[in-house]
Design a protein around this motif. Structure first.
Motif, PDB file in Angstrom:
ATOM      1  N   TYR A  71       0.368  -1.122   0.525  1.00 57.23           N
ATOM      2  CA  TYR A  71       0.104   0.041   0.197  1.00 57.23           C
ATOM      3  C   TYR A  71       0.657   1.499  -0.438  1.00 57.23           C
ATOM      4  O   TYR A  71       0.659   1.958  -1.018  1.00 57.23           O
ATOM      5  N   LEU A  72       2.126   0.938   1.028  1.00 57.51           N
ATOM      6  CA  LEU A  72       2.827   2.387   0.965  1.00 57.51           C
ATOM      7  C   LEU A  72       3.453   3.094  -0.338  1.00 57.51           C
ATOM      8  O   LEU A  72       4.051   3.808  -0.939  1.00 57.51           O
ATOM      9  N   ALA A  73       3.805   1.729  -0.967  1.00 58.66           N
ATOM     10  CA  ALA A  73       4.618   1.714  -1.971  1.00 58.66           C
ATOM     11  C   ALA A  73       3.976   2.394  -3.078  1.00 58.66           C
ATOM     12  O   ALA A  73       4.611   3.268  -4.011  1.00 58.66           O
ATOM     13  N   THR A  74       2.690   2.462  -3.418  1.00 55.98           N
ATOM     14  CA  THR A  74       1.989   2.164  -4.441  1.00 55.98           C
ATOM     15  C   THR A  74       1.087   3.741  -3.855  1.00 55.98           C
ATOM     16  O   THR A  74       1.451   4.817  -4.768  1.00 55.98           O
ATOM     17  N   GLU A  75       1.040   4.105  -2.768  1.00 54.67           N
ATOM     18  CA  GLU A  75       0.320   5.820  -2.443  1.00 54.67           C
ATOM     19  C   GLU A  75       1.334   7.056  -1.961  1.00 54.67           C
ATOM     20  O   GLU A  75       1.407   7.899  -2.498  1.00 54.67           O
ATOM     21  N   VAL A  76       2.488   6.330  -1.131  1.00 53.20           N
ATOM     22  CA  VAL A  76       3.478   6.892  -1.036  1.00 53.20           C
ATOM     23  C   VAL A  76       5.045   7.605  -1.095  1.00 53.20           C
ATOM     24  O   VAL A  76       5.417   8.063  -1.917  1.00 53.20           O
ATOM     25  N   PHE A  77       5.781   6.008  -1.552  1.00 58.45           N
ATOM     26  CA  PHE A  77       6.907   6.013  -2.374  1.00 58.45           C
ATOM     27  C   PHE A  77       6.878   6.503  -3.597  1.00 58.45           C
ATOM     28  O   PHE A  77       8.243   7.464  -4.343  1.00 58.45           O
ATOM     29  N   SER A  78       5.535   6.519  -4.176  1.00 57.33           N
ATOM     30  CA  SER A  78       5.282   6.965  -5.565  1.00 57.33           C
ATOM     31  C   SER A  78       5.475   8.622  -5.498  1.00 57.33           C
ATOM     32  O   SER A  78       5.455   9.229  -6.901  1.00 57.33           O
ATOM     33  N   ASP A  79       4.793   8.936  -4.796  1.00 56.04           N
ATOM     34  CA  ASP A  79       4.909   9.971  -4.594  1.00 56.04           C
ATOM     35  C   ASP A  79       5.978  11.074  -4.299  1.00 56.04           C
ATOM     36  O   ASP A  79       5.810  11.051  -2.375  1.00 56.04           O
ATOM     37  N   GLU A  80       6.320  11.691  -4.617  1.00 54.90           N
ATOM     38  CA  GLU A  80       7.976  12.873  -3.885  1.00 54.90           C
ATOM     39  C   GLU A  80       7.621  13.568  -2.844  1.00 54.90           C
ATOM     40  O   GLU A  80       8.075  13.607  -1.714  1.00 54.90           O
ATOM     41  N   GLN A  81       5.831  14.531  -2.524  1.00 51.78           N
ATOM     42  CA  GLN A  81       5.609  15.253  -1.669  1.00 51.78           C
ATOM     43  C   GLN A  81       5.369  14.300  -0.893  1.00 51.78           C
ATOM     44  O   GLN A  81       5.211  14.642   0.719  1.00 51.78           O
ATOM     45  N   LYS A  82       4.833  13.228  -0.829  1.00 52.99           N
ATOM     46  CA  LYS A  82       4.239  12.104   1.007  1.00 52.99           C
ATOM     47  C   LYS A  82       5.380  10.775   1.196  1.00 52.99           C
ATOM     48  O   LYS A  82       5.172  11.184   2.306  1.00 52.99           O
TER      49      LYS A  82
END
Length: 204
Positions: A71-82
């Motif tokens: 979930y974090l790989a999809t939601e967070v790690f791919s988004d620089e700001q997140k």
């Protein structure tokens, strides 16, 4: 209590900083692995866990309490700001964990704090010296491919591209270990070990 001399050790992916740390460990020098501790704290530190849930939702954790890395790989790690937001939650808790660990290192002449993002997080500024492990990019890529079977060459190149450049790191480093295969790692570590011991004695 006199604090031991604090040496930060960093290097880009595949540079070999973990190998260098193992040599220092054999010499009896305690090492704090910030990256491993960060992963552990994300599932054991209540304050950090609550912060992650509040920012990224309860799906950040599985029902077992494990971190939901998919979930974090999809939601967070791919988004620089997140990703920056996640790091801003993690780094202070790692900093506190490190301070508690440091208090336990009574009698050590010096300690190492190992982290991939030591410079990027700014935490190197709180340490006495910064040691950079460096290696040619082609060597680093081959090492990572041999180590991480789930990664391909393009993915490794992308990681290197997104990390702070070697040139920028070198300008900030107090000491450099060259892990290009042509210089003896052991000799370089022993030389620095002697230097850190002498510096530690002078500062006590």
């Amino acid at each position: 209590m006199i604090k031991p001399l604090q040496i930060g050790i960093t290097g880009g992916i595949g540079a070999g900083k973990s190998t260098v740390c193992k040599i220092f460990n054999v010499l009896g020098i305690p090492t704090y692995d910030a990256d491993s501790r960060a992963k552990a704290l994300m599932t054991t530190d209540g304050i950090l866990m609550e912060g992650i849930k509040k920012e990224f939702g309860t799906l950040s954790f599985k029902t077992s309490g494990e971190l939901n890395r998919e979930y974090l790989a999809t939601e967070v790690f791919s988004d620089e700001q997140k990703l920056k937001k996640l790091n801003s939650l993690v780094h202070p808790r790692v900093g506190l964990d490190y301070e508690n660990w440091l208090k336990e290192q009574i009698g050590a002449p010096y300690v190492l704090k190992e982290a991939a993002l030591l410079i990027e997080s700014g935490s190197y500024k709180t340490l006495d010296y910064l040691l950079l492990v460096t290696a040619p990019e082609h060597e680093r890529i081959e090492r990572v491919l041999a180590r991480d079977k789930h990664r391909n060459r393009e993915q490794v190149k992308e990681i290197i591209k997104n990390q702070l450049s070697e040139t920028e790191k070198i300008t900030l480093a107090d000491f450099i270990i060259n892990n290009d295969g042509n210089h003896s790692l052991l000799e370089q570590v022993l030389k620095l070990h002697d230097q850190f011991l002498r510096t530690s004695k002078r500062e006590q």
